[in-house]
Design an enzyme around this catalytic site. Structure first.
Site, PDB file in Angstrom:
ATOM      1  N   PRO A  23      14.970   4.172 -13.654  1.00  0.00           N
ATOM      2  CA  PRO A  23      13.740   3.368 -13.722  1.00  0.00           C
ATOM      3  C   PRO A  23      12.581   4.273 -14.104  1.00  0.00           C
ATOM      4  CG  PRO A  23      14.329   3.813 -11.436  1.00  0.00           C
ATOM      5  CD  PRO A  23      15.434   4.370 -12.274  1.00  0.00           C
ATOM      6  N   CYS A 108       9.226   8.065  -5.797  1.00  0.00           N
ATOM      7  CA  CYS A 108       8.072   8.390  -6.643  1.00  0.00           C
ATOM      8  C   CYS A 108       7.179   9.415  -5.952  1.00  0.00           C
ATOM      9  CB  CYS A 108       7.270   7.130  -6.963  1.00  0.00           C
ATOM     10  SG  CYS A 108       5.849   7.457  -8.043  1.00  0.00           S
ATOM     11  N   LYS A 147      16.553   4.467  -4.029  1.00  0.00           N
ATOM     12  CA  LYS A 147      16.467   5.725  -4.776  1.00  0.00           C
ATOM     13  C   LYS A 147      15.559   6.664  -3.988  1.00  0.00           C
ATOM     14  CE  LYS A 147      15.565   7.609  -9.403  1.00  0.00           C
ATOM     15  NZ  LYS A 147      14.600   8.667  -9.090  1.00  0.00           N
ATOM     16  N   GLY A 209      18.853  14.347 -11.714  1.00  0.00           N
ATOM     17  CA  GLY A 209      18.249  15.678 -11.796  1.00  0.00           C
ATOM     18  C   GLY A 209      19.112  16.662 -12.555  1.00  0.00           C
TER      19      GLY A 209
END
Length: 512
Positions: A23, A108, A147, A209
Site C-alpha cells: 500500500p 506508517c 501491517k 524491506g
C-alpha cells in the site's frame, strides 16, 4: 459461507500469493496495480485510506474505491489508518464488499501519522489495538489483517505479533524497520525480526524491506520462511520486478500511460510514477526533468515521455562498443533498475554540506522542528516568521478545540449536542430536535418555500409567527420545523390545503 481464516484465507482467497505490491499513498492506485499485476504481482493493496474521512465523505469513497471496480484487480486488500474502533469498523463495513480483506495500518512512520495518531505511533497502545481488531473480526464478513513495523527488541516484536494474532488478525505483514528508520535514516531492514515473528505465530506472514529484485524475493523467503514478500520502492522503480526482468523504461512508462487513459487518476500520481521510472535518466536530462515537473496535462506528460525515449534511443545509437554504465549503476540509465537511497553521509556529500546536520535535514524539516524543539525552521515557516516576528510554532501554545462527538471536527460553541454545525443540522432534521444554541437556516433558495410551507401547513399548530421570523429569515422554533415540514405534508391520497401550497410543497421536496 463462513469467513476463511489464517492459512485457508491465504491459500484460497489470496490464491497463495507470494508476490505482493505494498500500500503506497498516491502510488498504488488502480492503474499502477493493473500494470504490476500484468508483470507478476499476485496481490495488491490500495493506498492507505483515512477511516474517518472514508466514513463521512461519499466523494472520497467514490474516488478511492467505489469508482475503481475492475474484475482484473483481485485479490485486493483495502488498507485503513484509524485510532478509533467504531470509526474503523464502520469504514471497513462500507469497503468490505469491494475487497478480499481489510488491513489496519500500523506501520506508517511519517510525521503526519504522528500528528494524526495512527500508523506506527499506535504500536505501544496494545489495549486499543486489541479492541480495534476484536471488533473488526467480529463485525466484518472479510478477514482483518495488519501491517506493522518492528521494535528494536526481537522479543517485544514477537509479543506484539502474538497479541495481534490473538485479537483476530488473520495475516501479518512485517516491515523489518523501526518507526525511526525512514528517509535517509532508513538503513537495512532486519530479516532476523521477521524470521522470529514467522516462527512465533501460526497465521501467514509477509515480509517487507530490502526488496530490489526477484533474487531478493527468493532469498527473503528462503531465510525467513514467510508466505510472501511485499515490495514498495523496488516496485515503483521496476514494475516487472516480480518477473525477474529489467525492461526498458519507456516500455513500462508507455504501458502505464495507456492504462491511465482507460482508468484515469490524478495527474500528480502519473507524474510521480514517471519520476520514479525515469529517475536515473532524469539525472542526465535535467531540462526534461523540469518540463515533467511543470506539465499540466496527461498529453503533456506523454510528450515528455516520448522525448525521453527519443533521447535514450539516440544515445544507444551513438554508444561505443564496450562502454559501461556510469555513476556506478548496474545497468544503463534507460533500463528499469533499483534506486539505492543514500544514507546521511552520502546525502551530505550530494548537497555539498560540510556537516552531517545539514545533509540530514533534506527537503523538509525534521521531527524536532515539528515538536518545536529546533532552532531551525522550514522555508515556509521562515517566511511566516518574517511577516509576523511574534509568531510561535510551539504546538503546546496552539488553541485546543473541543471536538464534535460525531465527526471529530471542532464543535460549535453553543451547540447543546456537542456537535459541529453540519452534524447538528443533520440531527435536527432526522430527530425533529432543534438545537437552541444554533440558529440553523435553510439555503437561501429554499427560505421562501419553507416560509410558505410553514404558513400554509404549520402555523395553526404553532400559533402566531411573531418572534420566529426576523428580516425574512426562517428561524426554527422548538420541535424541528425543518423536519416537520416533511412530516406534516399531505400524504398521497389526502386532499391538499390549497393548490398553491401543494405546488410549493412538491417543489420543496425536490429541492432538498
Amino acid at each position: 459461507m463462513p469467513k476463511l481464516r489464517g492459512e485457508a484465507f491465504w491459500r484460497e482467497t489470496l490464491r497463495s500469493a507470494h508476490y505482493v505490491v505494498a500500500p503506497m499513498v498516491d502510488q498504488s492506485e488502480l492503474a499502477w496495480r493493473l500494470l504490476s499485476r500484468r508483470h507478476g504481482a499476485q496481490l495488491c493493496y490500495t493506498p492507505m485510506l483515512h477511516a474517518q474521512v472514508f466514513l463521512r465523505d461519499a466523494n472520497y469513497r467514490r474516488e478511492n474505491l467505489y469508482g475503481e471496480a475492475c474484475p482484473e484487480d483481485r485479490p485486493l486488500i483495502v488498507q485503513f489508518c484509524a485510532n478509533d474502533p467504531e470509526v474503523f469498523v464502520q469504514a471497513a463495513l462500507l469497503a468490505q464488499d469491494y475487497c478480499d480483506a481489510i488491513d489496519l495500518n500500523l506501520g506508517c512512520p511519517q510525521m503526519i501519522a504522528k500528528r494524526g495518531h495512527y500508523g506506527a505511533f499506535l504500536q505501544e497502545e496494545w489495549d486499543l489495538l486489541q479492541r480495534m481488531i476484536l471488533l473488526a473480526n467480529e463485525k466484518l464478513s472479510v478477514p482483518i489483517t495488519c501491517k506493522i513495523r518492528v521494535f528494536p527488541e526481537i522479543a517485544k516484536t514477537v509479543k506484539y505479533a502474538q497479541m495481534l494474532e490473538k485479537a483476530g488478525c488473520q495475516l501479518l505483514t512485517v516491515h523489518g524497520r523501526t518507526k525511526e528508520q525512514k528517509g535517509p535514516l532508513a538503513g537495512v531492514a532486519s530479516w532476523e525480526h521477521i524470521q522470529a515473528v514467522r516462527k512465533a505465530v501460526s497465521i501467514p506472514v509477509f515480509a517487507n524491506g530490502n526488496i530490489q529484485c526477484l533474487k531478493d524475493v527468493e532469498e527473503c523467503i528462503r531465510k525467513t520462511g514467510v508466505h510472501g514478500v511485499m515490495s514498495a520502492e523496488g516496485n515503483l522503480h521496476n514494475p516487472a520486478l516480480f518477473e525477474g526482468r529489467n525492461p526498458l523504461v519507456w516500455e513500462m512508462a508507455e504501458e502505464y500511460l495507456e492504462i491511465v487513459q482507460k482508468y484515469p487518476c490524478p495527474l500528480s500520481y502519473v507524474r510521480a510514477h514517471l519520476f520514479k521510472l525515469w529517475h536515473h535518466t532524469l539525472q542526465v536530462y535535467q531540462q526534461l526533468r523540469e518540463e515533467l515537473a511543470k506539465v499540466k496535462t496527461l498529453e503533456g506528460i506523454v510528450d515528455v515521455n516520448r522525448e525521453l525515449k527519443l533521447r535514450c534511443q539516440e544515445e544507444i545509437a551513438n554508444q561505443k562498443e564496450g562502454e559501461k554504465p556510469k555513476e556506478g549503476l548496474p545497468f544503463f540509465h534507460w533500463i528499469c533498475q533499483p534506486y539505492i537511497r543514500p544514507g546521511p553521509k552520502e546525502r551530505c556529500k550530494e548537497n555539498g554540506a560540510s556537516g552531517t546536520e545539514k545533509g540530514m535535514r533534506g527537503k523538509r524539516a525534521l521531527e524536532e522542528e515539528e515538536d518545536g524543539n529546533s532552532e531551525f525552521l522550514s522555508k515556509n515557516k521562515q517566511k511566516k516568521k518574517l511577516r509576523n516576528p511574534n509568531k510561535s510554532f510551539d504546538p503546546s501554545l496552539k488553541p485546543k478545540y473541543a471536538k464534535c462527538d460525531q465527526c471529530g471536527n471542532p464543535k460549535g460553541n453553543k451547540c447543546v449536542f456537542n456537535m459541529c454545525r453540519g452534524c447538528c443540522k443533520k440531527r435536527a432534521f432526522k430527530e425533529t430536535a432543534d438545537c437552541p444554541g444554533e440558529v440553523l437556516q435553510p439555503p437561501e433558495h429554499l427560505r421562501g418555500l419553507l416560509w410558505t410551507c410553514w404558513r400554509d401547513h404549520l402555523c395553526p399548530s404553532h400559533g402566531t409567527t411573531s418572534g420566529h421570523i426576523k428580516s425574512w429569515k426562517l428561524m426554527l422554533p422548538p420541535g424541528g420545523i425543518y423536519a416537520q415540514c416533511f412530516q406534516t405534508l399531505p400524504k398521497s391520497g389526502q386532499a391538499p390545503v390549497s393548490g398553491r401550497a401543494e405546488t410549493q410543497v412538491s417543489v420543496l421536496k425536490t429541492s432538498i
